[in-house]
Design a protein around this motif. Structure first.
Motif, PDB file in Angstrom:
ATOM      1  N   LEU A  69       0.844  -1.205   0.000  1.00  0.00           N
ATOM      2  CA  LEU A  69       0.000   0.000   0.000  1.00  0.00           C
ATOM      3  C   LEU A  69       0.877   1.252   0.000  1.00  0.00           C
ATOM      4  CD1 LEU A  69      -2.803   1.312   0.264  1.00  0.00           C
ATOM      5  CD2 LEU A  69      -2.528   1.198   2.731  1.00  0.00           C
ATOM      6  N   GLY A  70       1.948   1.216   0.791  1.00  0.00           N
ATOM      7  CA  GLY A  70       2.870   2.350   0.806  1.00  0.00           C
ATOM      8  C   GLY A  70       3.509   2.564  -0.552  1.00  0.00           C
ATOM      9  N   GLU A  71       3.927   1.471  -1.196  1.00  0.00           N
ATOM     10  CA  GLU A  71       4.579   1.618  -2.503  1.00  0.00           C
ATOM     11  C   GLU A  71       3.594   2.136  -3.544  1.00  0.00           C
ATOM     12  OE1 GLU A  71       6.913  -1.785  -3.454  1.00  0.00           O
ATOM     13  OE2 GLU A  71       8.316  -1.044  -1.949  1.00  0.00           O
ATOM     14  N   MET A  72       2.329   1.669  -3.449  1.00  0.00           N
ATOM     15  CA  MET A  72       1.310   2.185  -4.369  1.00  0.00           C
ATOM     16  C   MET A  72       1.136   3.678  -4.180  1.00  0.00           C
ATOM     17  SD  MET A  72      -1.857  -0.376  -4.395  1.00  0.00           S
ATOM     18  CE  MET A  72      -2.803   0.382  -5.690  1.00  0.00           C
ATOM     19  N   GLU A 132      -3.816  -0.011 -11.447  1.00  0.00           N
ATOM     20  CA  GLU A 132      -3.143   1.243 -11.109  1.00  0.00           C
ATOM     21  C   GLU A 132      -1.883   1.430 -11.946  1.00  0.00           C
ATOM     22  OE1 GLU A 132      -1.260   1.885  -7.394  1.00  0.00           O
ATOM     23  OE2 GLU A 132      -1.196   4.035  -7.770  1.00  0.00           O
ATOM     24  N   VAL A 133      -1.078   0.342 -12.041  1.00  0.00           N
ATOM     25  CA  VAL A 133       0.176   0.469 -12.790  1.00  0.00           C
ATOM     26  C   VAL A 133      -0.112   0.759 -14.262  1.00  0.00           C
ATOM     27  CG1 VAL A 133       2.214  -0.775 -13.542  1.00  0.00           C
ATOM     28  CG2 VAL A 133       1.492  -0.927 -11.184  1.00  0.00           C
ATOM     29  N   ALA A 134      -1.115   0.045 -14.834  1.00  0.00           N
ATOM     30  CA  ALA A 134      -1.432   0.267 -16.246  1.00  0.00           C
ATOM     31  C   ALA A 134      -1.833   1.717 -16.471  1.00  0.00           C
ATOM     32  CB  ALA A 134      -2.548  -0.682 -16.687  1.00  0.00           C
ATOM     33  N   CYS A 135      -2.750   2.227 -15.637  1.00  0.00           N
ATOM     34  CA  CYS A 135      -3.202   3.614 -15.795  1.00  0.00           C
ATOM     35  C   CYS A 135      -2.039   4.582 -15.590  1.00  0.00           C
ATOM     36  CB  CYS A 135      -4.310   3.924 -14.798  1.00  0.00           C
ATOM     37  SG  CYS A 135      -5.832   3.046 -15.131  1.00  0.00           S
ATOM     38  N   ALA A 136      -1.205   4.297 -14.577  1.00  0.00           N
ATOM     39  CA  ALA A 136      -0.098   5.201 -14.278  1.00  0.00           C
ATOM     40  C   ALA A 136       0.855   5.302 -15.463  1.00  0.00           C
ATOM     41  CB  ALA A 136       0.644   4.723 -13.038  1.00  0.00           C
ATOM     42  N   VAL A 137       1.201   4.159 -16.060  1.00  0.00           N
ATOM     43  CA  VAL A 137       2.157   4.184 -17.171  1.00  0.00           C
ATOM     44  C   VAL A 137       1.551   4.913 -18.371  1.00  0.00           C
ATOM     45  CG1 VAL A 137       3.431   2.755 -18.797  1.00  0.00           C
ATOM     46  CG2 VAL A 137       3.375   2.139 -16.392  1.00  0.00           C
ATOM     47  N   VAL A 138       0.247   4.674 -18.633  1.00  0.00           N
ATOM     48  CA  VAL A 138      -0.393   5.366 -19.751  1.00  0.00           C
ATOM     49  C   VAL A 138      -0.357   6.881 -19.523  1.00  0.00           C
ATOM     50  CG1 VAL A 138      -2.612   5.804 -20.859  1.00  0.00           C
ATOM     51  CG2 VAL A 138      -1.872   3.469 -20.472  1.00  0.00           C
ATOM     52  N   GLN A 184      12.882 -11.186  -3.376  1.00  0.00           N
ATOM     53  CA  GLN A 184      12.401 -11.040  -4.758  1.00  0.00           C
ATOM     54  C   GLN A 184      11.198 -10.117  -4.804  1.00  0.00           C
ATOM     55  OE1 GLN A 184      11.981 -14.554  -7.058  1.00  0.00           O
ATOM     56  NE2 GLN A 184      14.192 -14.633  -7.193  1.00  0.00           N
ATOM     57  N   ALA A 185      10.292 -10.248  -3.825  1.00  0.00           N
ATOM     58  CA  ALA A 185       9.116  -9.381  -3.782  1.00  0.00           C
ATOM     59  C   ALA A 185       9.540  -7.925  -3.579  1.00  0.00           C
ATOM     60  CB  ALA A 185       8.178  -9.827  -2.663  1.00  0.00           C
ATOM     61  N   LEU A 186      10.535  -7.709  -2.712  1.00  0.00           N
ATOM     62  CA  LEU A 186      11.021  -6.340  -2.483  1.00  0.00           C
ATOM     63  C   LEU A 186      11.559  -5.746  -3.776  1.00  0.00           C
ATOM     64  CD1 LEU A 186      12.968  -6.665   0.884  1.00  0.00           C
ATOM     65  CD2 LEU A 186      10.677  -5.812   0.505  1.00  0.00           C
ATOM     66  N   THR A 187      12.381  -6.536  -4.487  1.00  0.00           N
ATOM     67  CA  THR A 187      12.974  -6.044  -5.731  1.00  0.00           C
ATOM     68  C   THR A 187      11.895  -5.726  -6.753  1.00  0.00           C
ATOM     69  OG1 THR A 187      14.773  -7.552  -5.264  1.00  0.00           O
ATOM     70  CG2 THR A 187      14.764  -6.530  -7.416  1.00  0.00           C
ATOM     71  N   LEU A 188      10.935  -6.634  -6.869  1.00  0.00           N
ATOM     72  CA  LEU A 188       9.883  -6.498  -7.881  1.00  0.00           C
ATOM     73  C   LEU A 188       9.096  -5.212  -7.704  1.00  0.00           C
ATOM     74  CD1 LEU A 188       7.623  -7.417  -9.805  1.00  0.00           C
ATOM     75  CD2 LEU A 188       6.745  -8.773  -7.934  1.00  0.00           C
ATOM     76  N   THR A 189       8.636  -4.936  -6.477  1.00  0.00           N
ATOM     77  CA  THR A 189       7.841  -3.722  -6.300  1.00  0.00           C
ATOM     78  C   THR A 189       8.689  -2.495  -6.564  1.00  0.00           C
ATOM     79  OG1 THR A 189       8.203  -4.128  -3.971  1.00  0.00           O
ATOM     80  CG2 THR A 189       5.995  -4.429  -4.768  1.00  0.00           C
ATOM     81  N   ASP A 190       9.956  -2.559  -6.158  1.00  0.00           N
ATOM     82  CA  ASP A 190      10.761  -1.351  -6.323  1.00  0.00           C
ATOM     83  C   ASP A 190      11.092  -1.058  -7.779  1.00  0.00           C
ATOM     84  OD1 ASP A 190      12.016   0.814  -4.930  1.00  0.00           O
ATOM     85  OD2 ASP A 190      13.852   0.064  -5.846  1.00  0.00           O
ATOM     86  N   VAL A 191      11.108  -2.079  -8.644  1.00  0.00           N
ATOM     87  CA  VAL A 191      11.418  -1.812 -10.051  1.00  0.00           C
ATOM     88  C   VAL A 191      10.371  -0.865 -10.636  1.00  0.00           C
ATOM     89  CG1 VAL A 191      11.532  -2.853 -12.331  1.00  0.00           C
ATOM     90  CG2 VAL A 191      12.708  -3.923 -10.448  1.00  0.00           C
ATOM     91  N   VAL A 192       9.083  -1.156 -10.394  1.00  0.00           N
ATOM     92  CA  VAL A 192       8.030  -0.312 -10.968  1.00  0.00           C
ATOM     93  C   VAL A 192       7.994   1.050 -10.286  1.00  0.00           C
ATOM     94  CG1 VAL A 192       5.561  -0.080 -11.278  1.00  0.00           C
ATOM     95  CG2 VAL A 192       6.639  -2.257 -11.690  1.00  0.00           C
ATOM     96  N   VAL A 193       8.083   1.047  -8.938  1.00  0.00           N
ATOM     97  CA  VAL A 193       8.056   2.324  -8.226  1.00  0.00           C
ATOM     98  C   VAL A 193       9.253   3.175  -8.639  1.00  0.00           C
ATOM     99  CG1 VAL A 193       8.166   3.360  -5.949  1.00  0.00           C
ATOM    100  CG2 VAL A 193       6.747   1.377  -6.323  1.00  0.00           C
ATOM    101  N   GLY A 194      10.435   2.523  -8.780  1.00  0.00           N
ATOM    102  CA  GLY A 194      11.623   3.251  -9.211  1.00  0.00           C
ATOM    103  C   GLY A 194      11.431   3.872 -10.584  1.00  0.00           C
ATOM    104  N   ALA A 195      10.752   3.149 -11.486  1.00  0.00           N
ATOM    105  CA  ALA A 195      10.538   3.681 -12.835  1.00  0.00           C
ATOM    106  C   ALA A 195       9.679   4.933 -12.785  1.00  0.00           C
ATOM    107  CB  ALA A 195       9.879   2.621 -13.716  1.00  0.00           C
ATOM    108  N   THR A 196       8.618   4.945 -11.958  1.00  0.00           N
ATOM    109  CA  THR A 196       7.769   6.137 -11.913  1.00  0.00           C
ATOM    110  C   THR A 196       8.489   7.297 -11.230  1.00  0.00           C
ATOM    111  OG1 THR A 196       6.710   5.136 -10.009  1.00  0.00           O
ATOM    112  CG2 THR A 196       5.488   5.097 -12.054  1.00  0.00           C
ATOM    113  N   VAL A 197       9.303   6.985 -10.215  1.00  0.00           N
ATOM    114  CA  VAL A 197      10.045   8.074  -9.565  1.00  0.00           C
ATOM    115  C   VAL A 197      11.058   8.665 -10.542  1.00  0.00           C
ATOM    116  CG1 VAL A 197      11.650   8.620  -7.712  1.00  0.00           C
ATOM    117  CG2 VAL A 197       9.668   7.230  -7.241  1.00  0.00           C
ATOM    118  N   THR A 198      11.695   7.801 -11.370  1.00  0.00           N
ATOM    119  CA  THR A 198      12.583   8.309 -12.417  1.00  0.00           C
ATOM    120  C   THR A 198      11.823   9.235 -13.361  1.00  0.00           C
ATOM    121  OG1 THR A 198      13.828   6.266 -12.288  1.00  0.00           O
ATOM    122  CG2 THR A 198      14.182   7.611 -14.228  1.00  0.00           C
TER     123      THR A 198
END
Lengths: 246, 115
Positions: free
Chosen positions: A68-71, A221-227, B74-88
């Motif tokens: 939830l925090g990461e989202m 959420e990810v799909a919408c965010a990337v779009v 692995q779960a930690l890495t996975l979530t951070d890849v997407v979050v890292g991309a949006t922060v970039t």
């Protein structure tokens, strides 16, 4: 600070960090070793809740609050981008002229678009069973739409991509995650606790309790965010021009 | 040889730091930050590796028949890849604005304040 001083400071700090890191690495459990207490417990908990993909179980069940925090970070980053990249007063929008697209590129892009979109949705839907899940599937689904930009032109992309709708979808998906978490409270346990739904039969689409629901929310959420992100950057590159002819 | 994968993670991180400090272009600096992040991914996945193990997915694997790698990291890495991309993406949006307002992306030329 001059460049020389900065480089010296970096060298000293980097050497210090490197020394400490090597000392720490020498004391870590050996690479590839057999002792993974947290991993073993996570596998055990995941199997007890009928979730075949342990990583999905860790993300959406055992550490759902962390997700939830990461989202929230993801959502905040998208909102920040939308604000930073909006059209300002001294800019105006130009109509981008259609470019000619090579035939094979057009053919392959248009053929691959439905395949890529379906793959993205498949990866989201099977997140609790096979490798993948909301995060990866969302990115695949969102980028598949942009094959239209490669294969046709910008205006065709704009027609399938009303940005406002995707911004709303982003917010709805984030809320859906919180609401699913609140269902746990209403059901008499803790926030985001996976006890509301039955765990189902192992290795079927409906297994895992709330894991598929949270997974779908993250996927949306990810799909919408990337779009939305790509739309804002494409706007800057293709449409928005500065007023004073720079 | 046992510590080599850990050292690679540290090396990738330090290379990213070096790039950040010496960068003369903000886009390059954002790229360097991603390199630093990649260093942490290597470290996490290294910590979770187990000899002869397979992915922690039991859809076609009988539980207990084979060791699996650590799913937590692995779960930690996975979530951070997407979050890292949006922060970039957010940082790059900032660079776009800086370039519009100041006409430069060299951090050394951005020292003076402007209203």
């Amino acid at each position: 600070m001059s460049r020389r001083v900065r480089l010296w400071l970096l060298a000293v700090g980097g050497a210090g960090l490197a020394t400490l890191f090597v000392a720490a690495a020498l004391d870590l459990p050996a690479f590839g070793g057999d002792r993974h207490p947290y991993g073993d417990r996570a596998v055990h908990a995941s199997l007890a809740r009928h979730t075949a993909n342990v990583i999905a179980s860790v993300n959406f069940d055992q550490r759902a609050f962390d997700t939830l925090g990461e989202m929230t970070i993801l959502f905040a980053a998208v909102v920040g981008c939308v604000i930073l990249l909006r059209q300002t007063r001294d800019e105006h929008r130009g109509r981008p002229a259609p470019e000619t697209v090579a035939r094979p590129v057009r053919r392959h892009a248009l053929l691959l678009l439905p395949v890529a979109l379906l793959t993205g949705l498949y990866v989201i839907a099977h997140g609790q069973l096979s490798p993948g899940g909301g995060f990866q599937g969302g990115v695949v689904a969102a980028t598949s739409l942009h094959l239209l930009y490669l294969g046709a032109d910008y205006r065709a992309l704009e027609r399938v991509r009303p940005v406002g709708l995707y911004e709303t979808g982003d917010a709805i998906a984030t809320s859906a995650y919180v609401v699913t978490g609140l269902a746990g409270l209403i059901g008499g346990t803790a926030f985001l606790a996976n006890t509301v739904l039955p765990y189902g039969t192992f290795n079927t689409l409906s297994s895992g309790g709330t894991v598929p629901l949270l997974n779908a929310a993250v996927g949306m959420e990810v799909a919408c965010a990337v779009v939305v992100l790509l739309a804002r950057f494409l706007d800057q590159a293709v449409e928005i021009e500065e007023g004073n002819g720079k | 040889m046992d510590v080599f994968p850990y050292l690679v993670a540290g090396w990738v991180f330090l290379v990213g730091c070096y790039g950040l400090a010496t960068s003369r272009n903000l886009i390059h600096a954002v790229g360097c930050l991603s390199v630093c992040q990649a260093g942490t991914y290597v470290l996490l996945l290294t910590v979770g590796y187990r000899d002869g193990a397979t992915a922690p997915v039991f859809s076609d694997l009988k539980p207990g028949s084979r060791p699996v790698v650590d799913p937590v990291v692995q779960a930690l890495t996975l979530t951070d890849v997407v979050v890292g991309a949006t922060v970039t993406a957010l940082l790059l949006a900032l660079v776009v604005q800086i370039s519009k307002r100041h006409g430069t992306v060299d951090p050394d030329e951005l020292s003076e304040l402007r209203g």
